[in-house]
Design an enzyme around this catalytic site. Structure first.
Site, PDB file in Angstrom:
ATOM      1  N   HIS A  62     144.723  37.460 -15.649  1.00 16.13           N
ATOM      2  CA  HIS A  62     144.301  38.128 -14.414  1.00 16.13           C
ATOM      3  C   HIS A  62     143.263  37.307 -13.668  1.00 16.13           C
ATOM      4  O   HIS A  62     142.503  36.555 -14.268  1.00 16.13           O
ATOM      5  CB  HIS A  62     143.682  39.494 -14.731  1.00 16.13           C
ATOM      6  CG  HIS A  62     144.591  40.398 -15.498  1.00 16.13           C
ATOM      7  ND1 HIS A  62     144.112  41.362 -16.345  1.00 16.13           N
ATOM      8  CD2 HIS A  62     145.939  40.489 -15.549  1.00 16.13           C
ATOM      9  CE1 HIS A  62     145.125  42.012 -16.887  1.00 16.13           C
ATOM     10  NE2 HIS A  62     146.250  41.493 -16.428  1.00 16.13           N
ATOM     11  N   LYS A  72     133.565  35.366 -14.599  1.00 18.72           N
ATOM     12  CA  LYS A  72     133.397  36.331 -15.693  1.00 18.72           C
ATOM     13  C   LYS A  72     132.625  35.679 -16.835  1.00 18.72           C
ATOM     14  O   LYS A  72     132.931  34.556 -17.232  1.00 18.72           O
ATOM     15  CB  LYS A  72     134.750  36.801 -16.228  1.00 18.72           C
ATOM     16  CG  LYS A  72     135.584  37.583 -15.250  1.00 18.72           C
ATOM     17  CD  LYS A  72     136.920  37.964 -15.865  1.00 18.72           C
ATOM     18  CE  LYS A  72     137.779  38.737 -14.880  1.00 18.72           C
ATOM     19  NZ  LYS A  72     139.116  39.021 -15.449  1.00 18.72           N
ATOM     20  N   TYR A 132     132.415  42.343 -20.416  1.00 21.27           N
ATOM     21  CA  TYR A 132     132.311  41.222 -19.489  1.00 21.27           C
ATOM     22  C   TYR A 132     131.583  41.612 -18.221  1.00 21.27           C
ATOM     23  O   TYR A 132     131.632  42.729 -17.754  1.00 21.27           O
ATOM     24  CB  TYR A 132     133.671  40.601 -19.183  1.00 21.27           C
ATOM     25  CG  TYR A 132     134.747  41.493 -18.639  1.00 21.27           C
ATOM     26  CD1 TYR A 132     135.108  41.429 -17.301  1.00 21.27           C
ATOM     27  CD2 TYR A 132     135.448  42.367 -19.464  1.00 21.27           C
ATOM     28  CE1 TYR A 132     136.130  42.224 -16.798  1.00 21.27           C
ATOM     29  CE2 TYR A 132     136.468  43.159 -18.979  1.00 21.27           C
ATOM     30  CZ  TYR A 132     136.799  43.081 -17.632  1.00 21.27           C
ATOM     31  OH  TYR A 132     137.803  43.870 -17.141  1.00 21.27           O
ATOM     32  N   ASP A 170     151.440  43.231 -16.597  1.00 14.17           N
ATOM     33  CA  ASP A 170     151.503  41.921 -17.231  1.00 14.17           C
ATOM     34  C   ASP A 170     152.938  41.507 -17.544  1.00 14.17           C
ATOM     35  O   ASP A 170     153.274  40.331 -17.457  1.00 14.17           O
ATOM     36  CB  ASP A 170     150.630  41.894 -18.484  1.00 14.17           C
ATOM     37  CG  ASP A 170     149.149  41.992 -18.130  1.00 14.17           C
ATOM     38  OD1 ASP A 170     148.785  41.713 -16.979  1.00 14.17           O
ATOM     39  OD2 ASP A 170     148.357  42.369 -19.017  1.00 14.17           O
TER      40      ASP A 170
END
Length: 183
Positions: A62, A72, A132, A170
């Protein structure tokens, strides 16, 4: 903090100093001044996320495109994952290349994935808690995904003895050649 440079210079593995004894451990998981010095520029995080996933769950690959591209800083607090960053900056020398690292609740490693990269992970333990920080807020109109098993990228995922558990998004993700890209 120990900084490990990867094959893609902008992607870093960070090992915080952990102080432990029979009672447990203490570590500073984030210090903005130190982090900015490590990456070489000012980074501002605006959102923290936490997910829990079962063994075999694969999330990714992603990313978000400008104007809401996300960096991130990721880590695992319980369990273990194999975490991957893929360079989607089409004008750069490492476009389409990937780097991966094992993140566990025991090794305390963190992975810095700057804007311009796709990100994904697979859970290698019975379950994993994944935390994250992001440098921009989630923006659905800027969201992108690349197939986790695109042969043009060639990620060597760990063999868990089972097919990965994927979301519908996905499963439907395009290969890199047809994905939305950073220019």
């Amino acid at each position: 903090m120990n900084v490990i440079r990867t094959a893609i210079p902008d992607v870093l593995i960070l090992e915080p100093r952990v102080f432990g004894d029979a009672r447990g451990f203490f570590m500073e998981s984030y210090n903005q001044k130190v982090f900015n010095e490590v990456v070489g520029y000012e980074v501002n995080f605006v959102q923290d996320n936490h997910s829990r996933s079962a063994k075999g769950v694969l999330r990714g690959l992603h990313y978000q495109l400008p104007p809401h591209a996300q960096g991130k800083l990721v880590r695992v607090t319980a369990g273990s994952v194999f975490d991957v960053a893929v360079d989607l900056r089409s004008s750069g020398p490492t476009f389409g290349q990937w780097v991966g690292v094992e993140l566990t609740g025991e090794n305390h490693r963190q992975f810095w994935i700057p804007p311009g990269f796709a990100h994904g992970f697979v859970v290698t333990s019975d379950s994993a808690d994944f935390l994250y920080k992001t440098t921009d807020l989630y923006a659905p109109d800027c969201e992108g995904a690349v197939r986790w098993d695109d042969p043009a990228i060639g990620i060597t995922w760990p063999d868990l003895g089972m097919a990965p558990l994927l979301s519908g998004k996905d499963v439907a993700a395009p290969v890199l050649a047809h994905a939305r890209r950073f220019d």
